[in-house]
Design an enzyme around this catalytic site. Structure first.
Site, PDB file in Angstrom:
ATOM      1  N   ARG A 169       1.011  -1.024  -0.341  1.00 42.28           N
ATOM      2  CA  ARG A 169       0.119  -0.211   0.383  1.00 42.28           C
ATOM      3  C   ARG A 169       1.158   0.602  -0.050  1.00 42.28           C
ATOM      4  O   ARG A 169       0.379   2.529   0.129  1.00 42.28           O
ATOM      5  CB  ARG A 169      -0.811   0.133   1.108  1.00 42.28           C
ATOM      6  CG  ARG A 169      -2.020  -0.752   1.018  1.00 42.28           C
ATOM      7  CD  ARG A 169      -3.475  -1.369   0.696  1.00 42.28           C
ATOM      8  NE  ARG A 169      -4.431  -2.302   0.733  1.00 42.28           N
ATOM      9  CZ  ARG A 169      -4.273  -3.252  -0.528  1.00 42.28           C
ATOM     10  NH1 ARG A 169      -3.667  -3.266  -1.996  1.00 42.28           N
ATOM     11  NH2 ARG A 169      -5.224  -3.758  -0.410  1.00 42.28           N
ATOM     12  N   HIS A 201      -2.554 -17.520  -6.202  1.00 41.98           N
ATOM     13  CA  HIS A 201      -3.525 -18.142  -5.367  1.00 41.98           C
ATOM     14  C   HIS A 201      -4.242 -18.465  -5.968  1.00 41.98           C
ATOM     15  O   HIS A 201      -5.565 -17.800  -6.602  1.00 41.98           O
ATOM     16  CB  HIS A 201      -4.010 -16.864  -4.229  1.00 41.98           C
ATOM     17  CG  HIS A 201      -4.057 -15.572  -5.054  1.00 41.98           C
ATOM     18  ND1 HIS A 201      -4.860 -15.701  -6.485  1.00 41.98           N
ATOM     19  CD2 HIS A 201      -3.609 -14.258  -5.384  1.00 41.98           C
ATOM     20  CE1 HIS A 201      -5.092 -14.278  -7.631  1.00 41.98           C
ATOM     21  NE2 HIS A 201      -3.626 -13.236  -5.883  1.00 41.98           N
ATOM     22  N   ASP A 246      -0.679 -13.434   0.519  1.00 42.43           N
ATOM     23  CA  ASP A 246      -1.609 -12.851  -0.282  1.00 42.43           C
ATOM     24  C   ASP A 246      -1.837 -11.592   0.984  1.00 42.43           C
ATOM     25  O   ASP A 246      -2.717 -11.567   0.811  1.00 42.43           O
ATOM     26  CB  ASP A 246      -2.228 -13.389  -0.156  1.00 42.43           C
ATOM     27  CG  ASP A 246      -3.384 -13.232  -1.086  1.00 42.43           C
ATOM     28  OD1 ASP A 246      -3.257 -12.176  -2.336  1.00 42.43           O
ATOM     29  OD2 ASP A 246      -4.665 -13.736  -1.962  1.00 42.43           O
TER      30      ASP A 246
END
Lengths: 438, 347
Positions: A76, A244, A317
């Site tokens: 982020r 994933h 993740d």
């Protein structure tokens, strides 16, 4: 600070169970680090003469393993520092035993030029903790149209190319990305989900979505994208990593592709082998992730895929989200689960349930992802960087999201009893984290 | 005063009745123990019967006219509608007013209040206003549940996304029960856009709980995945789906879904899935025709069929709506009205 050793002088870890998944080594003994590297280790080391004039860490018989290499996190920074920063993510990583992590390029601005890669590298140096690497965008602006400067970005240190949580959707673009990547033998990472089938979906399509009245994302969206990409890998000879994977049929397709000898790898993350769509209950947005939680059959297939080697790696993740993006009606909520601090205990559950031998499990958290990324990390050997985790695989504790170092607390595992606790995390010989005495 | 002929009475009505033995006889075996009405899911057959029994009394009361009650005098009811609605909102408003509540309508379908953060801000605001009953309609599935977790008043779901619309299912059930005398064993065929329909989901749940045999008919593009897991038979052929049906329930098909995204065109849809006399022939001769409204005449239902005086109960559904909502308000505010704190009410 105990064990914190910025000068690179020797630290001796005694009475350790040293596990190196890369070599299959599992022995009781001691290990010594110096100058940021592993100097020596072995069962007989310091048996006769305990060393003096250096720091001693008594491991009390617990496991000393290579630090975890997490090949998929979202940090982020830059752009959404209210959710996470490289600093807070590094603290979370250390608390979770992660010593190296690779972030996705979906920041704001996105990482699609050399300045972006440089920025991450500089911030990582400043934070001076967890080793932070990044992938760069596969296409400019993550728009799925024009190729990003793969060669220049790779030279600057980008470990692979991906459009992050967006699929490389258009077949022609994907074909060119894969073909062009061969120039540098670069790794391409795909978020395998056919967007037109997944469009508007909020969770796995099936009985639960029907009952909750939520638009579904069919398993088919993942399966057909993976089958298409595998064909393109066959055509281009590129190196593809599927991120994933979550469905039984997709794992089958990858298993067949590997048997054919295609250069394909894949990973999964703890939610996919721990939870199912049923855990969404009455619209728990903390269970909203992409790809969505699937069925029990899929969850079992993920575990089987890990056990038979179809799935190469386990990633956290890590996807921090704040309250504002999660405390909203389900379909409006953002995807994501913070994962750095729960990665190891949730993975260890597979060992405790006898689904995966401990060494195999650790391999998927250390040397296997390092090998995919071509990083000289994730193993214990003389002369390699001293990135280590000391953990007690059996110690029970209860996840408490409030105590996470991560800035965001969006964990569906909050209050879950787990087993396996990180005691100490060491990067380049320096102790970055030490658990409080229980 | 309640009608002398009614067999059962709500607890509140009972207080004004002289023969207390009636009250004992009609008291349900298991009292309604839900704090909110968020959906049909979770309601037992006994819960549903209790609501329908009491609603039945309110029908009679309403028909006598001037039957304004003081049951909810001094109570505040807020209709919070994040989606435009005339019929449902009016029906709730009328129900509240007939029970003597102060009813306030808050239309909140502007774009700024659709954001989730504002939804929780709204909850905080409502708490500060000491609202007693909140009726919520919201375009997102689960939004009413989210709000109910944050407010400290009784919450009734006036329709959330594609999830549930419990009072619609209850009013449909009341309509059927009054006409057919029962729900159990009836064949009910629900036709149309089941995929996007909260009305269908609530009706399927209610009718299967009450022992009806439910079928759905729609083109596969408008049928949700795994719909048969709700205990229904799915058909794509209208006549097969309608064969021997006691009840034909039509669903509204929204305009934006008819222009090629789910079905090719209005005329093709009407040809194969619109209810006309030809298709209706497959149903029982005394089959009832229902529609939650507002209707798209000539799209999902032929105008003549909709207005068939003998078989269409579409008007009656509207009447039952007010009674059902009065019954729900009555039952859900029992705890509020009694001095002793009731089961499951914590504040």
């Amino acid at each position: 600070m105990p064990g914190a050793n910025g000068r690179g002088s020797p630290v001796v870890y005694t009475n350790a169970r040293i596990v190196d998944p890369a070599s299959g080594l599992d022995l009781e003994g001691a290990l010594v680090t110096e100058g940021g590297l592993i100097r020596d280790f072995g069962p007989a080391l310091f048996n006769d003469a305990p060393p003096f004039d250096c720091e001693l860490v008594d491991c009390e018989g617990k496991i000393l393993a290579p630090g975890l290499v997490d090949m998929r996190v979202q940090l982020r920074e830059p752009g959404e520092e209210h959710k996470e920063t490289i600093q807070t993510a590094a603290e979370a990583a250390s608390a979770g035993g992660v010593t190296a992590m690779v972030c996705l390029p979906n920041t704001d601005p996105c990482i699609d030029d050399v300045a972006g890669v440089e920025y991450i590298a500089r911030r990582a140096r400043e934070v001076r903790a967890t080793k932070v690497f990044c992938y760069a965008a596969a296409t400019q602006g993550l728009e799925g149209k024009e190729l990003a400067e793969m060669g220049l970005l790779a030279e600057m240190g980008a470990l692979g190319f991906t459009d992050g949580p967006r699929a490389l959707a258009e077949a022609q673009v994907m074909r060119r990305v894969l073909a062009y990547s061969r120039t540098f033998d670069a790794l391409i990472l795909q978020h395998p989900e056919e967007p037109s089938l997944a469009k508007g979906g909020a969770m796995n399509e099936g009985e639960t979505s029907m009952r909750l009245g939520l638009p579904g994302i069919p398993a088919m969206a993942e399966v057909m994208m993976i089958e298409r990409d595998l064909r393109l890998v066959e055509l281009t000879g590129a190196r593809l990593h599927l991120m994933h994977v979550s469905t039984a049929d997709a794992i089958d397709a990858i298993r067949r592709a590997k048997a054919k000898g295609l250069r394909v790898t894949c990973d999964t993350a703890p939610p996919y082998f721990t939870l199912t769509e049923g855990d969404i209950g009455e619209y728990r947005t903390f269970c909203k992730i992409s790809p969505p939680l699937r069925t029990e059959r899929d969850r079992e297939a993920v575990i089987a895929g890990l056990a038979d080697g179809t799935i190469d790696a386990i990633t956290s993740d890590h996807a921090p989200q704040d309250q504002e993006t999660k405390r909203v009606p389900f379909a409006q909520a953002e995807n994501g689960v913070v994962g750095l601090e729960t990665l190891l205990p949730l993975a260890l559950a597979l060992h405790h349930k006898n689904r995966l031998p401990l060494v195999e499990l650790l391999k998927k958290l250390t040397s296997a992802p390092a090998a995919i990324l071509r990083l000289p990390l994730g193993r214990i050997a003389k002369g390699v960087p001293a990135d280590l985790v000391l953990f007690d695989p059996d110690r029970p504790w209860i996840v408490d999201a409030k105590r996470f170092k991560s800035k965001s607390k969006n964990s569906p595992f909050d209050e879950m009893p787990v087993q396996g606790r990180v005691l100490r995390t060491v990067v380049a010989g320096r102790t970055l984290y030490e658990a409080q005495a229980a | 005063m309640p009608p002398a002929g009614a067999r059962t009475y709500s607890a509140a009505l009972m207080s004004s009745i002289i023969r207390p033995e009636l009250a004992a006889a009609s008291a349900p075996a298991v009292p309604f123990r839900h704090r909110h009405l968020l959906g049909i899911d979770g309601l037992s057959a006994a819960d549903i019967s209790e609501i329908l029994d009491i609603a039945g009394q309110y029908v009679e009361l309403n028909r006598r006219g001037g039957a304004k009650s003081s049951l909810l005098r001094g109570r505040t009811m807020v209709n919070l509608f994040f989606e435009s609605s005339t019929r449902t909102r009016t029906s709730f408003e009328l129900a509240g007013k007939r029970l003597g509540a102060d009813v306030i309508n808050m239309a909140a379908d502007g774009s700024s209040v659709r954001k989730g953060e504002t939804l929780l801000d709204t909850a905080i605001t409502l708490n500060a206003m000491h609202v007693d009953v909140l009726v919520v309609r919201h375009p997102e599935s689960g939004a009413v549940k989210l709000l109910s977790d944050k407010v400290n008043c009784v919450v009734m779901n006036g329709g959330d996304g594609q999830h549930e619309h419990p009072t619609q299912a209850l009013l449909d059930a009341l309509t059927i029960r009054r006409r057919k005398g029962r729900l159990e064993g009836l064949v009910v065929t629900i036709c149309g856009d089941v995929l996007h329909s909260r009305v269908a989901r609530s009706n399927i749940r209610l009718l299967t709980t009450m022992g009806a045999r439910v079928r759905v008919v729609a083109p596969p593009t408008l049928l949700p995945a795994a719909i048969e897991r709700l205990g229904v038979e799915a058909h794509t052929d209208m006549k097969k789906g309608l064969a021997g049906a006691d009840i034909v329930m039509m669903l509204r098909l929204q305009n934006e879904r008819m222009q090629g995204s789910y079905v090719p065109s209005t005329r093709e849809y009407f040809r194969f899935f619109g209810l006309d006399y030809d298709k209706l022939d497959a149903a029982k001769p005394d089959a009832l025709i229902m529609h939650p409204g507002p209707m798209n005449r000539g799209v999902e239902i032929d105008s003549e069929v909709a207005d068939d005086f003998g078989r269409s109960v579409i008007q009656e559904q509207v009447e039952m709506g007010v009674a059902v909502r009065m019954a729900c308000l009555d039952i859900l505010t029992r705890a509020l009205r009694s001095n002793a704190p009731a089961l499951e009410v914590t504040n």
